[in-house]
Design an enzyme around this catalytic site. Structure first.
Site, short mmCIF file in Angstrom:
data_model
loop_
_atom_site.label_atom_id
_atom_site.label_comp_id
_atom_site.label_asym_id
_atom_site.label_seq_id
_atom_site.Cartn_x
_atom_site.Cartn_y
_atom_site.Cartn_z
N GLY A 24 0.81 -1.21 0.00
CA GLY A 24 0.00 0.00 0.00
C GLY A 24 0.84 1.26 0.00
O GLY A 24 0.52 2.25 0.65
N ALA A 25 1.93 1.24 -0.78
CA ALA A 25 2.91 2.33 -0.74
C ALA A 25 2.52 3.53 -1.58
O ALA A 25 3.22 4.55 -1.55
CB ALA A 25 4.27 1.81 -1.22
N ASN A 26 1.42 3.46 -2.30
CA ASN A 26 1.09 4.54 -3.23
C ASN A 26 0.36 5.71 -2.57
O ASN A 26 0.22 6.77 -3.18
CB ASN A 26 0.24 4.03 -4.39
CG ASN A 26 -1.04 3.38 -3.94
OD1 ASN A 26 -1.02 2.22 -3.51
ND2 ASN A 26 -2.16 4.09 -4.02
N GLY A 28 -1.12 7.64 1.49
CA GLY A 28 -1.23 7.64 2.94
C GLY A 28 0.05 7.32 3.66
O GLY A 28 1.14 7.78 3.33
N GLY A 30 1.72 4.53 3.91
CA GLY A 30 2.69 3.76 3.13
C GLY A 30 3.53 4.66 2.24
O GLY A 30 4.74 4.46 2.10
N SER A 154 -4.03 -1.09 14.68
CA SER A 154 -4.80 0.11 14.94
C SER A 154 -5.31 0.07 16.37
O SER A 154 -5.48 -1.02 16.96
CB SER A 154 -5.99 0.19 13.98
OG SER A 154 -6.97 1.12 14.43
N TYR A 179 -13.70 -4.57 11.13
CA TYR A 179 -12.41 -3.89 11.11
C TYR A 179 -11.64 -4.16 12.39
O TYR A 179 -10.44 -4.49 12.36
CB TYR A 179 -12.61 -2.38 10.94
CG TYR A 179 -11.32 -1.60 10.88
CD1 TYR A 179 -10.44 -1.75 9.82
CD2 TYR A 179 -10.97 -0.71 11.91
CE1 TYR A 179 -9.25 -1.04 9.77
CE2 TYR A 179 -9.78 0.01 11.87
CZ TYR A 179 -8.92 -0.16 10.80
OH TYR A 179 -7.74 0.54 10.75
#
Length: 312
Positions: A24-26, A28, A30, A154, A179
């Site tokens: 998820g590096a693209n 936020g 990440g 979280s 979640y």
């Protein structure tokens, strides 16, 4: 309790020669973590569901750090086939992996299923990263020095419970409950992995972190997917009033991934106002996250459902 007073992105030690994967590096947290790690000299693999968005993120980072060593690879954590393909491609190309950041996630979305029939939040947040880590374990263990696996949880883990009778919320679905379950599963996995690594005499360290309340796109996706303009407006207002920046929210991940003082099985989060903001420190997660019997049962179920067996 140890507090890293004044610890900031500049505190990240030199990462030259390190190979890092950030899921998820693209966007936020990440994206912010990737930028810092690349700026400190690491080679970072941006593991993203959308290659196009990953390439946009890579190009954006290179505007600030022209010499950044970055590569983009497709990884859809909602697909076991994609996870296996990513792992095979990575291990064919690289013979070491110093840091694996299990960062990507989805939060409080309307009920959906992954390609393999898992409830989306449990499937992506927990099972996807469980499978990915297992498939990369040999590469982590072959790395000289002490490789690290950092799993992003979280504060919502505190409201989570592992419902083994309805793991995928087929009988009843509550988006925040699902979640919380997935974030509790992240911690149970991180701690159980560390225990098993220690028992095996492995050089790999497993730890966990949480970002507090950080202003990212994660909060907006649930209201957007449910079509609720009121909830979306409320979330934007809450982010504006309460949240710290994504840059600050990425600090616990960076601290857990790079600081030399970190030990296996630790949990890092922001140490300021009700643990929602501030500089990173070692914290305590709740008792359920430390339940070894639940962790062992979850591990067995996760291996059965993903088909990934850990070579420990």
């Amino acid at each position: 309790m140890f507090s890293s007073d004044g610890w900031a992105a500049d505190s990240v030690p030199d990462q030259s020669g390190q190979t890092v994967i950030v899921t998820g590096a693209n966007s936020g947290l990440g994206f912010e973590a990737t930028k810092v790690l690349a700026g400190k000299g690491a080679h970072v693999v941006l593991a993203c569901r959308s290659v196009e968005r990953g390439e946009d993120a890579r190009d954006s980072i290179r505007e600030e750090f022209p010499a950044a060593s970055l590569s983009v690879r497709e990884l859809d954590l909602a697909s076991l086939a994609s996870i296996r393909s990513f792992a095979e491609t990575f291990t064919d190309e690289y013979d070491s992996l110093d840091i694996l950041c299990n960062n990507a996630g989805v939060m409080a979305i309307p009920r959906q299923e992954t390609e393999d029939g898992f409830e989306m939040q449990f499937g992506v947040n927990h099972l996807g990263h469980f499978a990915l880590t297992g498939l990369l374990l040999d590469t982590l263990e072959s790395t000289s020095g002490q490789a690290r696996v950092v799993t992003h949880s979280s504060g919502a883990h505190e409201r989570g419970r592992i419902d083994f009778d309805d793991l995928h919320s087929e009988d009843s679905y509550a988006k925040w409950g699902a979640y919380g379950q997935s974030k509790l599963a992240n911690l149970l996995f991180a701690y159980e992995l560390d225990r098993r690594l220690n028992d095996a005499g492995s050089n790999v360290l497993s730890t966990a972190c949480h970002p507090g309340y950080a202003d990212t796109n994660l909060q907006r996706r649930g209201p957007e997917q449910s079509g609720s303009r009121l909830r979306l407006a409320g979330m934007k207002l809450a982010n504006f009033v309460l949240a710290q920046s994504a840059e600050a929210g990425a600090l616990p991940l960076l601290y857990a991934a790079t600081d030399e003082s970190i030990e296996g099985g630790e949990y890092v989060g922001p140490g300021g106002f009700v643990n929602m903001r501030g500089t990173p420190e070692i914290q305590q997660s709740n008792e359920r996250s430390r339940d070894e019997e639940t962790a062992e049962r979850l591990w067995t179920v996760s291996e059965e459902q993903t088909g990934v067996k850990y070579n420990l």
